[in-house]
Scaffold this motif. Sequence first.
Motif, PDB file in Angstrom:
ATOM      1  N   LYS A 147      11.983   2.459  10.622  1.00 32.27           N
ATOM      2  CA  LYS A 147      12.533   2.884   9.386  1.00 32.27           C
ATOM      3  C   LYS A 147      12.854   1.628   8.538  1.00 32.27           C
ATOM      4  N   ASP A 148      13.721   0.816   9.218  1.00 36.03           N
ATOM      5  CA  ASP A 148      14.591  -0.190   8.754  1.00 36.03           C
ATOM      6  C   ASP A 148      13.659  -1.269   7.858  1.00 36.03           C
ATOM      7  N   ILE A 149      12.281  -1.099   8.425  1.00 31.61           N
ATOM      8  CA  ILE A 149      11.468  -1.931   7.937  1.00 31.61           C
ATOM      9  C   ILE A 149      10.580  -1.257   6.641  1.00 31.61           C
ATOM     10  N   ASP A 150      10.335   0.005   6.851  1.00 31.08           N
ATOM     11  CA  ASP A 150       9.429   0.786   6.051  1.00 31.08           C
ATOM     12  C   ASP A 150      10.356   1.138   4.948  1.00 31.08           C
ATOM     13  N   ALA A 151      11.612   1.257   5.229  1.00 28.74           N
ATOM     14  CA  ALA A 151      12.672   1.580   3.996  1.00 28.74           C
ATOM     15  C   ALA A 151      12.928   0.463   2.951  1.00 28.74           C
ATOM     16  N   MET A 152      12.155  -0.928   3.186  1.00 28.96           N
ATOM     17  CA  MET A 152      12.125  -1.907   2.424  1.00 28.96           C
ATOM     18  C   MET A 152      10.928  -1.952   1.464  1.00 28.96           C
ATOM     19  N   ILE A 153       9.988  -1.480   2.073  1.00 30.47           N
ATOM     20  CA  ILE A 153       8.491  -1.496   1.344  1.00 30.47           C
ATOM     21  C   ILE A 153       8.391  -0.404   0.524  1.00 30.47           C
ATOM     22  N   TYR A 154       8.890   0.839   0.666  1.00 29.35           N
ATOM     23  CA  TYR A 154       8.671   1.839  -0.227  1.00 29.35           C
ATOM     24  C   TYR A 154       9.177   1.632  -1.542  1.00 29.35           C
ATOM     25  N   PRO A 155      10.539   1.317  -1.809  1.00 27.99           N
ATOM     26  CA  PRO A 155      10.787   1.243  -2.982  1.00 27.99           C
ATOM     27  C   PRO A 155      10.281  -0.086  -3.911  1.00 27.99           C
ATOM     28  N   PHE A 156       9.773  -1.017  -3.138  1.00 24.75           N
ATOM     29  CA  PHE A 156       9.244  -2.356  -3.801  1.00 24.75           C
ATOM     30  C   PHE A 156       7.740  -1.757  -4.530  1.00 24.75           C
ATOM     31  N   ILE A 157       6.865  -1.036  -3.605  1.00 24.16           N
ATOM     32  CA  ILE A 157       5.608  -0.468  -4.224  1.00 24.16           C
ATOM     33  C   ILE A 157       5.812   0.397  -5.340  1.00 24.16           C
ATOM     34  N   GLU A 158       6.720   1.541  -5.294  1.00 27.63           N
ATOM     35  CA  GLU A 158       7.148   2.289  -6.103  1.00 27.63           C
ATOM     36  C   GLU A 158       7.769   1.892  -7.331  1.00 27.63           C
ATOM     37  N   LYS A 159       8.510   0.871  -7.504  1.00 25.23           N
ATOM     38  CA  LYS A 159       9.183   0.027  -8.480  1.00 25.23           C
ATOM     39  C   LYS A 159       7.833  -0.744  -9.264  1.00 25.23           C
ATOM     40  N   TYR A 160       6.972  -1.246  -8.592  1.00 21.21           N
ATOM     41  CA  TYR A 160       6.100  -2.040  -9.084  1.00 21.21           C
ATOM     42  C   TYR A 160       4.618  -1.513  -9.230  1.00 21.21           C
ATOM     43  N   ASN A 161       4.579  -0.070  -8.969  1.00 18.84           N
ATOM     44  CA  ASN A 161       3.435   0.721  -9.360  1.00 18.84           C
ATOM     45  C   ASN A 161       2.211   0.309  -8.400  1.00 18.84           C
ATOM     46  N   ILE A 162       2.352  -0.068  -7.168  1.00 20.54           N
ATOM     47  CA  ILE A 162       1.458  -0.624  -6.167  1.00 20.54           C
ATOM     48  C   ILE A 162       1.012   0.569  -5.426  1.00 20.54           C
ATOM     49  N   PRO A 163      -0.289   0.690  -5.503  1.00 20.96           N
ATOM     50  CA  PRO A 163      -0.968   2.035  -4.843  1.00 20.96           C
ATOM     51  C   PRO A 163      -0.873   1.768  -3.283  1.00 20.96           C
ATOM     52  N   ALA A 164      -1.049   0.742  -2.572  1.00 20.31           N
ATOM     53  CA  ALA A 164      -0.768   0.365  -1.320  1.00 20.31           C
ATOM     54  C   ALA A 164      -0.187  -0.848  -0.818  1.00 20.31           C
ATOM     55  N   ALA A 165       0.208  -0.840   0.264  1.00 15.63           N
ATOM     56  CA  ALA A 165       0.831  -1.960   0.792  1.00 15.63           C
ATOM     57  C   ALA A 165       0.461  -2.052   2.387  1.00 15.63           C
ATOM     58  N   SER A 166      -0.033  -3.081   3.007  1.00 10.92           N
ATOM     59  CA  SER A 166      -0.551  -3.182   4.399  1.00 10.92           C
ATOM     60  C   SER A 166       0.784  -4.497   4.855  1.00 10.92           C
ATOM     61  N   TYR A 167       1.478  -4.459   5.840  1.00 11.29           N
ATOM     62  CA  TYR A 167       2.291  -5.174   6.246  1.00 11.29           C
ATOM     63  C   TYR A 167       2.514  -5.455   7.623  1.00 11.29           C
ATOM     64  N   ALA A 168       2.808  -6.603   8.259  1.00 13.90           N
ATOM     65  CA  ALA A 168       2.782  -6.759   9.850  1.00 13.90           C
ATOM     66  C   ALA A 168       4.059  -7.948  10.065  1.00 13.90           C
ATOM     67  N   ILE A 169       4.427  -7.866  11.088  1.00 16.33           N
ATOM     68  CA  ILE A 169       5.311  -8.905  11.936  1.00 16.33           C
ATOM     69  C   ILE A 169       4.908  -9.461  13.083  1.00 16.33           C
ATOM     70  N   GLY A 170       4.880 -10.772  13.265  1.00 15.71           N
ATOM     71  CA  GLY A 170       4.327 -11.468  14.261  1.00 15.71           C
ATOM     72  C   GLY A 170       5.428 -12.269  15.155  1.00 15.71           C
ATOM     73  N   LYS A 171       5.564 -12.007  16.269  1.00 19.50           N
ATOM     74  CA  LYS A 171       6.307 -12.893  17.159  1.00 19.50           C
ATOM     75  C   LYS A 171       5.855 -14.221  17.879  1.00 19.50           C
ATOM     76  N   ASN A 172       6.255 -15.240  17.346  1.00 13.87           N
ATOM     77  CA  ASN A 172       5.644 -16.556  17.719  1.00 13.87           C
ATOM     78  C   ASN A 172       5.719 -16.950  19.247  1.00 13.87           C
ATOM     79  N   SER A 173       6.749 -16.666  19.798  1.00 11.29           N
ATOM     80  CA  SER A 173       6.951 -16.924  21.365  1.00 11.29           C
ATOM     81  C   SER A 173       5.751 -16.327  22.238  1.00 11.29           C
ATOM     82  N   THR A 174       5.301 -15.027  21.862  1.00 10.05           N
ATOM     83  CA  THR A 174       4.232 -14.241  22.461  1.00 10.05           C
ATOM     84  C   THR A 174       3.052 -14.143  21.687  1.00 10.05           C
ATOM     85  N   GLU A 175       2.788 -14.989  20.646  1.00  8.07           N
ATOM     86  CA  GLU A 175       1.756 -14.954  19.656  1.00  8.07           C
ATOM     87  C   GLU A 175       1.030 -13.464  19.652  1.00  8.07           C
TER      88      GLU A 175
END
Length: 480
Positions: A147-175
């Motif tokens: 939720k801490d990450i999704d909660a940042m995405i939802y208002p952004f795509i609604e504010k700018y009328n974006i139909p969809a967002a795909s997002y990911a985070i990678g940890k460099n030490s474990t590639e």
Amino acid sequence: MKKIFTLREGVKTYLVFALFISLLASCSKKDDPTPGNNPPTSNPATNSSAKEITGITILKSENANINGDGYIYKSTSKIYITLPLGSTLTGVRVNFNLSAKASIKVDGNTLVNNSGTLDLSKTLPVVVTAEDGTSANFTILAQTGIKDIDAMIYPFIEKYNIPAASYAIGKNSTESVVYKNASGFASIEGNERATADYEFRLASMSKQHTAIAIMSLIQAGKIGLNDLVFGTTGILKASFPTVGPKSAKVTVRHLLEHTAGYTGDPMFSASAGTTLDQKIQSMLNSAQNEPGTTYSYYNMGYGVLGRIIEVVSGKDYISYIKELYGIGGITVNLASSSPASRRVKEAVCYPQGSSTAYGNDIEVYKAAGGISINTENLFKVLYSVDGGTIRPDILDYATRTMMFTKSTIANYTLGWRTGHSLFEGFYHGGNLIGTATFWIYGTEYSAAILLNSRSENSNFDTELIVLTNNIMAKAKELRL
């Protein structure tokens, strides 16, 4: 003689008058109820029009199949829900608080006491009806996630009328990808939800893939970073043997660094011809500064690099990229030229305004903006050029170091930006009608956000950069 009324006569007169009044009342239809019906108890003109959803709760205490309370973000038309990872989306008890005297239907079913057990794995229509009969419509879009990450995405795509967002985070030490998700609609018309395995067009984030392909040819000894591109001794001499004195000095490095000196960018200009070679010729005919002296972001330069890849490898651009990435089990494609021709699990690109998201020839701009990929494969690419020891690398140490070395003229390497004020590392964005993307190769974590639309709002690009950095920082805070 004066008539004197007796008491008996007065009573008689009063009774006649009362009977007359009663007969008049019986002739009125104003309050005469229809047999079998009750008279109205309220006035429609004064009935409430309130139809707000004032609150929604999904409680772990009421749901044995979820791992914590649900997170809800409600906009004017959508209700985004994130349940904790590992939760089951089916059979979830959801409680709604409504305006006084309003009622609610979800997926066509009226909820008793404004609560019900819902199948949140489906996209659910919601209708809230006020006392006066007017209604408001919403759509429930639920997923499991952080939720801490999704909660940042939802208002952004609604504010700018974006139909969809795909997002990911990678940890460099474990590639490895430590979190990926998607929200919204890959196809609005088909009511098709985006998921993390959907491909999105990258726009200018395609340039990193073109740069990696060029570096692989350099690593193989097939071209050199300082090889000339045009003229009688250039890589493209067969197509462009005769050029001006400045164009004759342009090298592969200049194109990668955006320092070739050309001042007009014909990539997306209809007046510059329809084929890639015609646009290259238009570029060669344009005004030019001395190569290697000034930086100017230049899409056409990467179009030329795409032509170099084809001439040197003997393969078309996307075939070479597929072959190069296939060694590492990476799936990549060329973006479709229209919604009708899109592949399964490829997001539709949506314009904002009257323009079209598919108005340019993908075969012309492919090396500058035409790659289509999902976030999982995007991070496989990153961790195939990072010099790590876990995932086999496409590029050796010397070639990788060359690619990530900053230009002496600008905060740009061979295909990547660097030197941002918010974060350390390398990054790039992409912006094309129907597409906006951004990714960061950071020091501990990396992050990417892919969108199937863009906004012309002056704050949009900056806020997308900030959002990408924020989800990367949140991953570090949560120690994902």
